[in-house]
Motif scaffolding. Structure first.
Motif, PDB file in Angstrom:
ATOM      1  N   ASN A  73      45.302  49.630  51.096  1.00 28.70           N
ATOM      2  CA  ASN A  73      45.783  49.302  49.746  1.00 28.70           C
ATOM      3  C   ASN A  73      46.558  47.988  49.754  1.00 28.70           C
ATOM      4  OD1 ASN A  73      44.941  50.985  47.748  1.00 28.70           O
ATOM      5  ND2 ASN A  73      46.880  52.056  47.515  1.00 28.70           N
TER       6      ASN A  73
ATOM      7  N   LYS B 193      44.903  40.360  48.576  1.00 25.12           N
ATOM      8  CA  LYS B 193      43.770  39.453  48.391  1.00 25.12           C
ATOM      9  C   LYS B 193      43.658  38.959  46.962  1.00 25.12           C
ATOM     10  CE  LYS B 193      41.047  41.239  52.194  1.00 25.12           C
ATOM     11  NZ  LYS B 193      39.850  41.964  52.607  1.00 25.12           N
ATOM     12  N   ARG B 194      44.273  39.636  46.026  1.00 27.66           N
ATOM     13  CA  ARG B 194      44.156  39.271  44.608  1.00 27.66           C
ATOM     14  C   ARG B 194      44.854  37.988  44.296  1.00 27.66           C
ATOM     15  NH1 ARG B 194      44.888  44.915  41.326  1.00 27.66           N
ATOM     16  NH2 ARG B 194      43.040  45.887  42.154  1.00 27.66           N
TER      17      ARG B 194
ATOM     18  N   ARG C  24      44.187  45.113  50.130  1.00 29.21           N
ATOM     19  CA  ARG C  24      43.405  44.907  48.903  1.00 29.21           C
ATOM     20  C   ARG C  24      44.224  44.191  47.847  1.00 29.21           C
ATOM     21  NH1 ARG C  24      42.602  49.868  46.250  1.00 29.21           N
ATOM     22  NH2 ARG C  24      42.014  50.706  48.262  1.00 29.21           N
ATOM     23  N   HIS C  25      45.505  44.563  47.707  1.00 34.68           N
ATOM     24  CA  HIS C  25      46.347  43.966  46.685  1.00 34.68           C
ATOM     25  C   HIS C  25      46.811  42.562  47.080  1.00 34.68           C
ATOM     26  CE1 HIS C  25      46.351  47.350  44.016  1.00 34.68           C
ATOM     27  NE2 HIS C  25      46.697  48.166  45.010  1.00 34.68           N
TER      28      HIS C  25
END
Length: 193
Positions: free
Chosen positions: A186, A192-193, A189-190
């Protein structure tokens, strides 16, 4: 040199003891095959160690009515997440049936299943405990213990009685916290934004 009575006794006992020399060989490997008795003893010790890690209490429980709702949410769990759990909107990844079990069996199975589910990254379970209308020494025995045990497990974030389609008051949705691997995924993933 003078020796005390204890020292003299010790020296007398050690009189015929010879120190080991480098040429003395000692077989430390033991027998290559364990006997059946040794295997059973080892298995019993391993089972005892596993049970010792199970900290769920069976000493005392507050009896519930068979028709009581089970509901619990740890501090920090968002209302939206809890509402989604209450409404049965999470995918049920695992179903655990504790109906008609003795308390010790239910305790062991619940603990082991929740720990294993958490390791595997499972988030939502359905625990079927039944209403226990005819259970002894009081009605809702297993349900009462499930209510107590789920509160004792740190990995449990929330739980709530199930919808009728999933067993109603005889079953409970359980939400587990994310495993360490899920948290890391998680976080990545966050980022990379």
């Amino acid at each position: 040199m003078s020796f005390s009575a204890e020292e003299l006794s010790f020296l007398q006992e050690m009189q015929d003891v010879k120190p080991l020399t480098p040429s003395d060989k000692v077989d430390l490997t033991g027998p290559s095959q364990l006997t059946l008795a040794q295997k059973l003893k080892r298995q019993a010790v391993e089972e005892t160690l596993q049970q010792d890690s199970n900290y769920l209490s069976v000493e005392r429980v507050d009896p519930l009515d068979p028709y009581d709702f089970l509901e619990y949410k740890k501090d920090g769990v968002q209302e939206g997440v809890y509402k989604k759990l209450r409404l049965g909107q999470y995918q049920i990844d695992e179903v655990l049936n504790l109906q008609m079990m003795k308390i010790e069996q239910a305790r062991t199975l619940l603990f082991n299943t929740l720990m294993e589910s958490h390791k595997r990254g499972i988030r939502t379970l359905l625990v079927r405990h039944g209403l226990g209308l005819k259970s002894k020494p009081f009605p809702a025995l297993v349900k009462s213990y499930v209510n107590q045990w789920l509160r004792q497990i740190p990995e449990v974030l929330a739980f709530h009685s199930a919808l009728k389609a999933h067993g109603g008051l005889a079953a409970t949705y359980v939400l587990l916290r994310k495993s360490e691997q899920q948290r890391l995924a998680n976080r990545e993933r966050h980022q990379k934004r």
